[in-house]
Write a protein that holds these residues in place. Sequence first.
Motif, PDB file in Angstrom:
ATOM      1  N   UNK A  56       0.805  -1.247   0.124  1.00 58.84           N
ATOM      2  CA  UNK A  56       0.026   0.072   0.045  1.00 58.84           C
ATOM      3  C   UNK A  56       0.747   1.242  -0.083  1.00 58.84           C
ATOM      4  N   UNK A  57       2.069   1.273   0.800  1.00 59.66           N
ATOM      5  CA  UNK A  57       3.132   2.300   0.866  1.00 59.66           C
ATOM      6  C   UNK A  57       3.560   2.516  -0.657  1.00 59.66           C
ATOM      7  N   UNK A  58       3.871   1.167  -1.179  1.00 62.11           N
ATOM      8  CA  UNK A  58       4.469   1.664  -2.575  1.00 62.11           C
ATOM      9  C   UNK A  58       3.498   2.085  -3.765  1.00 62.11           C
ATOM     10  N   UNK A  59       2.076   1.546  -3.328  1.00 62.62           N
ATOM     11  CA  UNK A  59       1.004   1.879  -4.416  1.00 62.62           C
ATOM     12  C   UNK A  59       0.671   3.773  -4.200  1.00 62.62           C
ATOM     13  N   UNK A  60       1.043   4.097  -3.173  1.00 60.85           N
ATOM     14  CA  UNK A  60       1.013   5.514  -3.057  1.00 60.85           C
ATOM     15  C   UNK A  60       1.969   6.266  -3.708  1.00 60.85           C
ATOM     16  N   UNK A  61       3.186   5.645  -3.717  1.00 61.99           N
ATOM     17  CA  UNK A  61       4.545   6.373  -4.152  1.00 61.99           C
ATOM     18  C   UNK A  61       4.270   6.091  -5.705  1.00 61.99           C
ATOM     19  N   UNK A  62       3.652   5.006  -6.165  1.00 59.36           N
ATOM     20  CA  UNK A  62       3.570   4.961  -7.764  1.00 59.36           C
ATOM     21  C   UNK A  62       2.389   5.858  -8.062  1.00 59.36           C
ATOM     22  N   UNK A  63       1.274   6.193  -7.334  1.00 62.19           N
ATOM     23  CA  UNK A  63       0.177   6.692  -7.619  1.00 62.19           C
ATOM     24  C   UNK A  63       0.724   8.440  -7.507  1.00 62.19           C
ATOM     25  N   UNK A  64       1.944   8.799  -6.721  1.00 56.18           N
ATOM     26  CA  UNK A  64       2.178  10.269  -6.379  1.00 56.18           C
ATOM     27  C   UNK A  64       2.895  10.425  -7.813  1.00 56.18           C
ATOM     28  N   UNK A  65       3.399   9.382  -8.638  1.00 54.82           N
ATOM     29  CA  UNK A  65       4.240   9.664  -9.754  1.00 54.82           C
ATOM     30  C   UNK A  65       3.464   9.408 -11.022  1.00 54.82           C
ATOM     31  N   UNK A  66       2.091   9.261 -10.935  1.00 54.48           N
ATOM     32  CA  UNK A  66       0.811   9.047 -12.016  1.00 54.48           C
ATOM     33  C   UNK A  66       1.098   7.686 -12.558  1.00 54.48           C
ATOM     34  N   UNK A  67       1.596   6.893 -11.663  1.00 57.64           N
ATOM     35  CA  UNK A  67       2.057   5.344 -12.113  1.00 57.64           C
ATOM     36  C   UNK A  67       0.848   4.323 -11.424  1.00 57.64           C
ATOM     37  N   UNK A  68       0.767   3.020 -11.615  1.00 55.94           N
ATOM     38  CA  UNK A  68       0.240   2.058 -11.015  1.00 55.94           C
ATOM     39  C   UNK A  68       1.236   0.758 -11.085  1.00 55.94           C
ATOM     40  N   UNK A  69       0.802  -0.129 -10.496  1.00 54.17           N
ATOM     41  CA  UNK A  69       1.275  -1.419 -10.587  1.00 54.17           C
ATOM     42  C   UNK A  69       1.702  -2.039 -11.982  1.00 54.17           C
ATOM     43  N   UNK A  70       0.728  -1.803 -12.881  1.00 59.50           N
ATOM     44  CA  UNK A  70       0.732  -1.953 -14.306  1.00 59.50           C
ATOM     45  C   UNK A  70       2.224  -1.362 -14.913  1.00 59.50           C
ATOM     46  N   UNK A  71       2.781  -0.246 -14.514  1.00 62.88           N
ATOM     47  CA  UNK A  71       3.714   0.144 -15.142  1.00 62.88           C
ATOM     48  C   UNK A  71       5.442  -0.254 -14.317  1.00 62.88           C
ATOM     49  N   UNK A  72       5.116  -1.200 -13.444  1.00 58.64           N
ATOM     50  CA  UNK A  72       6.321  -1.681 -12.609  1.00 58.64           C
ATOM     51  C   UNK A  72       7.092  -2.894 -13.758  1.00 58.64           C
ATOM     52  N   UNK A  73       8.268  -2.569 -13.909  1.00 58.79           N
ATOM     53  CA  UNK A  73       9.008  -3.520 -14.852  1.00 58.79           C
ATOM     54  C   UNK A  73      10.014  -4.227 -13.946  1.00 58.79           C
ATOM     55  N   UNK A  74      10.337  -3.684 -12.707  1.00 60.04           N
ATOM     56  CA  UNK A  74      11.429  -4.650 -11.939  1.00 60.04           C
ATOM     57  C   UNK A  74      11.062  -4.471 -10.439  1.00 60.04           C
ATOM     58  N   UNK A  75      11.085  -5.277  -9.595  1.00 59.01           N
ATOM     59  CA  UNK A  75      10.801  -5.339  -8.246  1.00 59.01           C
ATOM     60  C   UNK A  75      11.862  -6.125  -7.586  1.00 59.01           C
ATOM     61  N   UNK A  76      12.390  -5.791  -6.200  1.00 61.31           N
ATOM     62  CA  UNK A  76      13.199  -6.394  -5.306  1.00 61.31           C
ATOM     63  C   UNK A  76      12.696  -6.505  -3.984  1.00 61.31           C
ATOM     64  N   UNK A  77      12.721  -7.723  -3.653  1.00 57.67           N
ATOM     65  CA  UNK A  77      11.863  -7.914  -2.301  1.00 57.67           C
ATOM     66  C   UNK A  77      13.128  -8.674  -1.366  1.00 57.67           C
TER      67      UNK A  77
END
Length: 126
Positions: A56-77
């Motif tokens: 949810x925190x990541x969703x908020x950051x993406x949203x602030x940049x005008x993006x969604x999880x559909x825009x994510x190309x790489x993740x690190x856990x």
Amino acid sequence: MKKIIFTENAPAPIGPYNQAVLTGNTLYTSGQIAINPQTGELVISTIELETTQVMENMKAVLDAAGMTFDHVVKATIFIMDMNDFAKINIIYGSYFNEKTAPARETVQVACLPKNVNVEISMIAVL
């Protein structure tokens, strides 16, 4: 040229970094941990709730940049215990379309900030 991304809907940085940096059409996020941005408290009672808060925190950051999880190309856990992988993966996966999910690595680490169990960072492209 880089643009700093900030939202009050995600935890504020506590050091010399930003929530995310947009350069061109690529967004680089800092790692998010399970801090509730409204209360400042950690959400760590279960790994599922912790992972949900991180996402949810990541969703908020993406949203602030005008993006969604559909825009994510790489993740690190980053996780403290690989035995939590399956539970984390279920929550993480619920935020993506499996057929178009980003590339990803998951790494067990010795310690994470504030002794949390999971931290996630992402790269997204418009």
